[in-house]
Design an enzyme around this catalytic site. Structure first.
Site, short mmCIF file in Angstrom:
data_model
loop_
_atom_site.label_atom_id
_atom_site.label_comp_id
_atom_site.label_asym_id
_atom_site.label_seq_id
_atom_site.Cartn_x
_atom_site.Cartn_y
_atom_site.Cartn_z
CG HIS A 64 -8.77 6.16 9.58
ND1 HIS A 64 -9.88 5.54 8.63
CD2 HIS A 64 -9.72 6.23 10.67
CE1 HIS A 64 -11.09 5.72 9.17
NE2 HIS A 64 -11.16 5.75 10.30
CB CYS A 83 10.15 3.64 22.31
SG CYS A 83 10.93 4.77 20.89
CB CYS A 141 8.71 2.73 18.21
SG CYS A 141 9.38 1.21 19.25
NE ARG A 156 -3.78 0.11 2.18
CZ ARG A 156 -4.51 0.56 3.37
NH1 ARG A 156 -4.40 -0.19 4.46
NH2 ARG A 156 -5.13 1.63 3.08
CD GLN A 202 -14.18 6.76 6.30
OE1 GLN A 202 -14.52 5.70 6.82
NE2 GLN A 202 -14.92 7.24 5.47
N GLY A 259 -17.07 9.05 -1.72
CA GLY A 259 -16.34 7.69 -1.97
C GLY A 259 -16.27 6.98 -0.78
CB THR A 260 -16.94 6.84 2.69
OG1 THR A 260 -17.11 5.89 3.90
CG2 THR A 260 -17.75 8.07 2.73
CB VAL A 277 -3.90 6.02 5.30
CG1 VAL A 277 -4.82 5.85 6.60
CG2 VAL A 277 -3.88 4.73 4.54
CG ASP A 278 -4.54 7.99 -0.43
OD1 ASP A 278 -4.59 9.17 0.08
OD2 ASP A 278 -5.82 7.75 -0.85
P1 NAD Z 1 -14.80 1.37 1.37
O1 NAD Z 1 -13.75 0.49 0.38
O2 NAD Z 1 -15.56 0.74 2.16
O3 NAD Z 1 -15.66 2.04 0.33
C1 NAD Z 1 -15.46 2.70 -0.79
C2 NAD Z 1 -16.63 3.20 -1.47
O4 NAD Z 1 -16.28 4.20 -2.65
C3 NAD Z 1 -17.86 2.26 -1.98
O5 NAD Z 1 -18.95 2.87 -1.60
C4 NAD Z 1 -17.57 2.39 -3.60
O6 NAD Z 1 -18.67 2.15 -4.04
C5 NAD Z 1 -17.14 3.86 -3.73
N1 NAD Z 1 -16.20 3.98 -4.78
C6 NAD Z 1 -15.40 3.13 -5.53
N2 NAD Z 1 -14.78 4.08 -6.56
C7 NAD Z 1 -15.41 5.19 -6.69
C8 NAD Z 1 -15.45 6.36 -7.37
N3 NAD Z 1 -14.44 6.10 -8.46
N4 NAD Z 1 -16.30 7.52 -7.02
C9 NAD Z 1 -17.04 7.64 -6.19
N5 NAD Z 1 -17.06 6.39 -5.31
C10 NAD Z 1 -16.40 5.29 -5.54
O7 NAD Z 1 -13.88 2.60 1.75
P2 NAD Z 1 -14.06 3.51 3.28
O8 NAD Z 1 -15.57 3.74 3.24
O9 NAD Z 1 -13.28 4.43 3.05
O10 NAD Z 1 -13.78 2.52 4.39
C11 NAD Z 1 -12.60 1.50 4.44
C12 NAD Z 1 -11.30 1.98 5.45
O11 NAD Z 1 -10.37 1.41 4.79
C13 NAD Z 1 -11.30 3.34 5.66
O12 NAD Z 1 -10.77 3.28 7.01
C14 NAD Z 1 -10.32 3.75 4.84
O13 NAD Z 1 -9.72 4.66 5.08
C15 NAD Z 1 -9.47 2.50 4.53
N6 NAD Z 1 -8.79 2.61 3.16
C16 NAD Z 1 -8.05 3.66 2.73
C17 NAD Z 1 -7.58 3.73 1.33
C18 NAD Z 1 -6.62 4.89 0.95
O14 NAD Z 1 -6.27 5.59 1.93
N7 NAD Z 1 -6.93 5.34 -0.40
C19 NAD Z 1 -7.77 2.46 0.67
C20 NAD Z 1 -8.78 1.48 1.02
C21 NAD Z 1 -9.06 1.57 2.14
#
Ligand code: NAD
Length: 290
Positions: free
Chosen positions: A138, A151, A146, A70, A109, A228-229, A111-112
Site C-alpha cells: 500500500h 507530472c 504530484c 499519520r 499493508q 495483525g490484520t 504504510v508506516d
Molecule cells: P485493520 O485495522 O482492519 O485490522 C487490524 C487488526 O489487527 C484487527 O483484527 C485487530 O484486532 C488486530 N490487532 C490490533 N492490535 C493488535 C496487536 N497488538 N496484535 C495483533 N493484532 C492486533 O487493519 P488492516 O487489516 O491492516 O486493514 C486496514 C487498512 O488500513 C490497510 O490497508 C492498512 O494498511 C491501513 N492502515 C495502516 C496502518 C499502518 O500503516 N500502521 C494503520 C492503520 C490502517
C-alpha cells in the site's frame, strides 16, 4: 485448528517458502492506531472514507490533515518486538527454528515504514546483508505524489511538518477534530511543477503495488503467517486462503477473532508483539536487539 506453539514450531522448521501477510495490528504496540480498533480520531471520522481518491478530490484539506497526523505519528514511532521478530527472520544468519534454505518474505499493508526501520536496526546491530523481500503493497506514508497527470512525480519526503499550514494540526486530529479549513494553495505542492500533491499511498479503489511479485510469493508459499490484520481489505485478505488452496498452511497472530480465521491451521490470539516472537522462538534474540 491448533493453538499449540510446539506443533507450530515443528511446521516452521519443515517449511520451505514462508510469507508473512501483515496489517495495522502489527504496528499497534508502536502507538499507531488501527483503522477499526478503538482510537480517538476514528470515532468522529470513518478512516476508510478518508483514504480514497474521491475524498481527496472533494476535500484535500481534510485528507491532508488526516495524513499529516499519520505521518507525524509514524515518524516518531519505533518498531516493536513483532517487527523485530519478522526482521530477524528476514536475515538468514539470524534465524532460528527455520530450515537454512527456507525463503521468507514480508507482505505488508502498512504504510508506516516500521518494518523497514526494524530491518535497519537489526542490520546495524548485526551488520548483516542478504535481507528477504519486503513488499509494502500500500506504499509508504512519506511518499508524496504530484496530482498533475502530466507530472505524477513521487518524492520521498520525511519533512515534519510536510508544509507550514499543517503544522500543529496533528494535536486537533488526535483530539478527534479535522475541521480546519486550510486553503488548497497552502497544501503540499509538487516541488517540480507546483501542482497540488497528494499522499503517495495506495487508497481504497486503487491498485496495490508489487502485485506480480506478491502473486509469485503466494503461489510458492507453503506457510503463511497472518499478522495483525482484520483480513477484510482485498487483495491481501485472500492470500492465506490461496496458500491453503495449493496445500500450504496458515497461522494467524491476531489480537482477537478476525475474518477467515476459523479456516486457519493455527490460531494464536493475543498481542502479536508477544505471540509472534514466542512462536518464532526468538524471545532471546528480540531482547538482545532491544
Ligand atoms: P485493520 O485495522 O482492519 O485490522 C487490524 C487488526 O489487527 C484487527 O483484527 C485487530 O484486532 C488486530 N490487532 C490490533 N492490535 C493488535 C496487536 N497488538 N496484535 C495483533 N493484532 C492486533 O487493519 P488492516 O487489516 O491492516 O486493514 C486496514 C487498512 O488500513 C490497510 O490497508 C492498512 O494498511 C491501513 N492502515 C495502516 C496502518 C499502518 O500503516 N500502521 C494503520 C492503520 C490502517
Amino acid at each position: 485448528q491448533s493453538t499449540n506453539m510446539a506443533e507450530f514450531q515443528q511446521l516452521l522448521r519443515s517449511s520451505k517458502n514462508i510469507i508473512a501477510v501483515c496489517g495495522a495490528g502489527l504496528s499497534a504496540a508502536s502507538g499507531i492506531p488501527t483503522f477499526r480498533g478503538a482510537g480517538g480520531m476514528w470515532r468522529k471520522y470513518d478512516a476508510m472514507s478518508l483514504a480514497t481518491p474521491e475524498a481527496f478530490a472533494q476535500n484535500p484539506s481534510l485528507v491532508w490533515q488526516f495524513y499529516h497526523y499519520r505521518r507525524e505519528s509514524a515518524g516518531k514511532a519505533e518498531p516493536n518486538a513483532a517487527h523485530t521478530a519478522l526482521a530477524l527472520l528476514s536475515i538468514p544468519s539470524q534465524r532460528k527454528g527455520v530450515a537454512p534454505d527456507a525463503t521468507f518474505s514480508i507482505i505488508t499493508q502498512n504504510v508506516d515504514g516500521l518494518s523497514v526501520k526494524a530491518m535497519d536496526k537489526v542490520l546495524e546491530k548485526h551488520s548483516n546483508k542478504g535481507l528477504s523481500p519486503l513488499m509494502e503493497m500500500h506504499g509508504r506514508i512519506f511518499d508524496v505524489q504530484c496530482t498533475s497527470k502530466w507530472c505524477k512525480r513521487v518524492e520521498y519526503n520525511t519533512s515534519s511538518p510536510i508544509c507550514p499550514a499543517l503544522a500543529g494540526t496533528e494535536d486537533a486530529v488526535a483530539a478527534g477534530s479535522l475541521d480546519l479549513d486550510i486553503p488548497v494553495a497552502d497544501l503540499p505542492r509538487c516541488s517540480k511543477c507546483k501542482a497540488l500533491a497528494r499522499p503517495g499511498v495506495v487508497w481504497f479503489g486503487e491498485q496495490p503495488k508489487e502485485l506480480d511479485t506478491i502473486a509469485k510469493l503466494v503461489k510458492a508459499a507453503d506457510l503463511c503467517l497472518v499478522v495483525g490484520t482484520s483480513s477484510t481489505v482485498y487483495p491481501a485478505a485472500q492470500y492465506a486462503e490461496m496458500v491453503q488452496e495449493h496445500g500450504g498452511k496458515v497461522a494467524v497472530f491476531n489480537l482477537e477473532r478476525s475474518a477467515g480465521d476459523t479456516e486457519a491451521d493455527f490460531l494464536f490470539l493475543g498481542p502479536c508483539e508477544k505471540t509472534l516472537p514466542e512462536a518464532l522462538g526468538l524471545a532471546f534474540a528480540v531482547e538482545s536487539v532491544g
